[in-house]
Write an enzyme that holds these catalytic residues in place. Structure first.
Site, PDB file in Angstrom:
ATOM      1  CB  CYS A 297      11.051  -6.714 -69.819  1.00 28.86           C
ATOM      2  SG  CYS A 297      11.396  -8.424 -69.402  1.00 28.86           S
TER       3      CYS A 297
ATOM      4  CG  HIS B 233      -0.454  -5.243 -54.402  1.00 28.73           C
ATOM      5  ND1 HIS B 233      -1.009  -6.019 -55.382  1.00 28.73           N
ATOM      6  CD2 HIS B 233      -1.368  -4.312 -54.088  1.00 28.73           C
ATOM      7  CE1 HIS B 233      -2.212  -5.573 -55.637  1.00 28.73           C
ATOM      8  NE2 HIS B 233      -2.453  -4.542 -54.864  1.00 28.73           N
TER       9      HIS B 233
HETATM   10  C1  PEP Z   1      11.105 -10.199 -64.141  1.00 24.01           C
HETATM   11  O1  PEP Z   1      11.269 -11.226 -63.490  1.00 24.01           O
HETATM   12  O2  PEP Z   1      11.838  -9.186 -64.052  1.00 24.01           O
HETATM   13  C2  PEP Z   1       9.992 -10.101 -65.103  1.00 24.01           C
HETATM   14  C3  PEP Z   1       9.892  -9.083 -65.943  1.00 24.01           C
HETATM   15  O3  PEP Z   1       9.033 -11.063 -65.040  1.00 24.01           O
HETATM   16  P1  PEP Z   1       7.887 -11.101 -63.894  1.00 24.01           P
HETATM   17  O4  PEP Z   1       8.008  -9.840 -63.094  1.00 24.01           O
HETATM   18  O5  PEP Z   1       6.620 -11.230 -64.621  1.00 24.01           O
HETATM   19  O6  PEP Z   1       8.292 -12.326 -63.139  1.00 24.01           O
END
Ligand code: PEP
Ligand code: MG
Length: 556
Positions: free
Chosen positions: A486, A189
């Site tokens: 991402c 967080h």
């Molecule tokens: C990840 O797992 O890197 C991702 C982009 O999805 P989240 O952070 O929403 O699990």
């Protein structure tokens, strides 16, 4: 960085800060006591409690009024806890039975903490806020300064074991120039909020307890090093380098490319319309990850298809003509959605989450796809749809068939090591992939991404994770299919350069990180990126990987 005493942790938000230290005060746990308040003093003890709780509630309300957005909501919820009638009744009942106010507050709060914990999911996460409010009331009763983030007279670097959500909510980047925590991980967080606010941040700094209050400290959010009482000349050099980095970021404009013109798509990660508005104001070329499940965290039942169309269209509307990559519901584990999560799993991170929830309620996925198809029809740019937590080729094939039926591009997230290992077979079934490095790291390193004690394992520079990313990126090049990243790794400017060197075609990140990544890429050649990519997978640990990459990327 060399100076009188240099310590280090895991760097999460780049940038250099130089200021006095300020510790976030914690409240010692109230001890058990045999003290009984005499009967004739109990009503004044109740008054003392009510006054303390009122003061705390008012302070939190005032802070909520001076803040906006999510921060204000978090503070208002915390204020609500301090005025909650049920909680106050429990405290008063105990004082009437003879307990001193401090113990009564601790015991009554524990009752609610247990209820929240048993409820699990989002309710369980509220424990931190409840305990934070309890600590404030106890400090008030003891006549001690308010715990939590101090309100400093001038700029400070905050030091803490970890930050409560209510602490991070009201951080003012003008005053809070940097944050170093003893616990916390790169995807915790604290890290996410600091990244949004652009506050340099280091987590998992084990020796932080040795740093005193009010000393001069310089921190480097790129290397993870920080020094107490630094040499003024060295501090000056670091500050100048950082000012230059900020200037380059401010002056950077897309479209993104390396110094020698190799193009790269820089996109934004968002979760709702407010995020889309922030992204629109940035240099993002589109949306690379729309985390749809985060729009549904606080609602008890599935929104109708019409309501979903409204939510998705409100986001799409801010990016006319641009590419938007939407992720279907990633419910479960760290993202509990009341109407889509399976309760009471022994091990939710390895349980029914992401695409797997469609095995339990297929209608949830098909209704979401119907809504996305409708929103995509109203959008005049490309709409790509991807599934989270895909582990088998059969899942990828099935998902692609559902999406392609509507003439949309179908992709999957690479978060499970199985998908990275078998990437060639997956790429035959789908149009694109996006690597979710947060979960991929968690599963490759067998380390819970939210566990504050495991930050060194969940470091995005872990060579084992980088080797799998390289495998996926190279397969993408072979198949001529786009490979995005991402996860949080894309938001680290130096790591972003490494990813480009591996063959990644797009990087999606929090809007605040875009100018730093864009200006870093504009500063390095593709050859440097490729050299750094080849070097990091030979490193034996994250620090070595960081160092070798920096040496190559910083060479003139
Ligand atoms: C990840 O797992 O890197 C991702 C982009 O999805 P989240 O952070 O929403 O699990
Ligand atoms: Mg994920």
């Amino acid at each position: 960085m060399k100076a009188s005493l240099t310590l280090s942790g895991t760097p999460v938000v780049p940038g250099v800060s130089h200021a006095k230290t300020a510790w976030i005060r914690s409240v010692p746990e109230p001890e058990e006591t045999s003290e009984i308040i005499p009967e004739d003093a109990r009503s004044s003890e109740i008054e003392r409690f009510n006054a303390a709780a009122d003061t705390v509630a008012q302070r939190l309300k005032d802070r909520a009024a001076n803040t906006v957005g999510t921060a204000s909501d978090i503070l208002a919820v915390a204020a609500g806890f301090a005025t909650d009638r049920g909680w106050r009744r429990e405290v008063v009942k105990r004082i009437e039975g003879g307990a001193p106010a401090v113990q009564a507050v601790a015991q009554a709060t524990q009752v609610f903490v247990d209820i929240f914990r048993q409820a699990g999911g989002l309710m369980a996460e509220r424990q931190t806020d409840l305990l934070d409010m309890r600590n404030r009331v106890i400090a008030e009763l003891r006549g001690e300064p308010e715990p939590g983030v101090p309100i400093p007279d001038g700029p400070v670097i905050l030091l803490a074991d970890d930050l409560a959500p209510a602490d991070t909510a009201a951080l003012d980047p003008e005053l809070i120039r940097g944050i170093i925590t003893r616990l916390g991980g790169p995807t915790s967080h604290t890290s996410i909020i600091c990244r949004q606010l652009g506050i340099p941040c280091i987590v998992a700094a084990r020796e932080l307890s040795d740093v005193p209050e009010g000393v001069d400290l310089i921190m480097d959010g790129d290397s993870g090093e920080f020094s107490i009482s630094p040499d003024p000349d060295e501090a000056d050099v670091l500050a100048k380098t950082d000012a230059e980095r900020r200037r380059l970021a401010r002056e950077w404009h897309g479209p993104a490319q390396t110094q020698d013109g190799h193009p790269i798509e820089i996109l934004a990660n968002i979760q709702d319309e407010a995020g889309a508005i922030r992204a629109e104001a940035s240099e993002a070329a589109g949306i690379g990850l729309f985390r749809t499940e985060l729009s549904f965290l606080n609602i008890p039942s599935e929104p109708s298809v019409e309501e979903q169309v409204r939510i998705y269209s409100s986001v799409f509307g801010h990016f006319p003509g641009a590419k938007i990559v939407v992720r279907t519901l990633d419910a479960g584990s760290d993202k509990p959605v009341a109407f889509a999560s399976v309760p009471d799993e022994e091990n939710p991170a390895l349980g029914v989450r992401g695409l797997r929830t469609s095995g339990i309620d297929m209608g949830l996925l098909t209704r979401q796809i119907d809504a996305l198809v409708e929103a995509a029809k109203r959008h005049d740019g490309p709409s790509w749809i991807m599934a989270p937590m895909v582990s088998t080729v059969a899942e990828a094939r099935w998902f692609a068939s559902l999406i392609r039926e509507h003439d949309l591009k179908a992709g999957i997230m690479i978060e499970v090591p199985a998908a990275a290992i078998m990437i060639d077979q997956f790429l035959e079934e789908i149009d694109f992939v996006s690597i979710g490095t947060n979960d991929l790291t968690q599963y490759v390193m067998a380390a819970d991404r939210g566990n504050a004690n495991l930050a060194t394992y969940t470091d995005n520079w872990q060579p084992a994770v980088l080797a799998l990313i390289q495998r996926v990126a190279e397969a993408g090049v072979r198949h001529g299919k786009p490979v995005g990243v991402c996860g949080e790794a894309a938001a680290d400017p130096n790591l972003a350069a490494v990813l480009v060197g591996m063959g990644v075609t797009s990087l999606s990140m929090a809007s605040g990180a875009i100018p730093y990544v864009g200006s870093r890429l504009a500063n390095v050649t593709l050859e440097q990126c490729q050299e750094a990519a080849a070097a990091v997978v030979k490193a034996s640990d994250p620090n070595e990987a960081r160092q070798v990459a920096l040496a190559i990327l910083n060479a003139d």
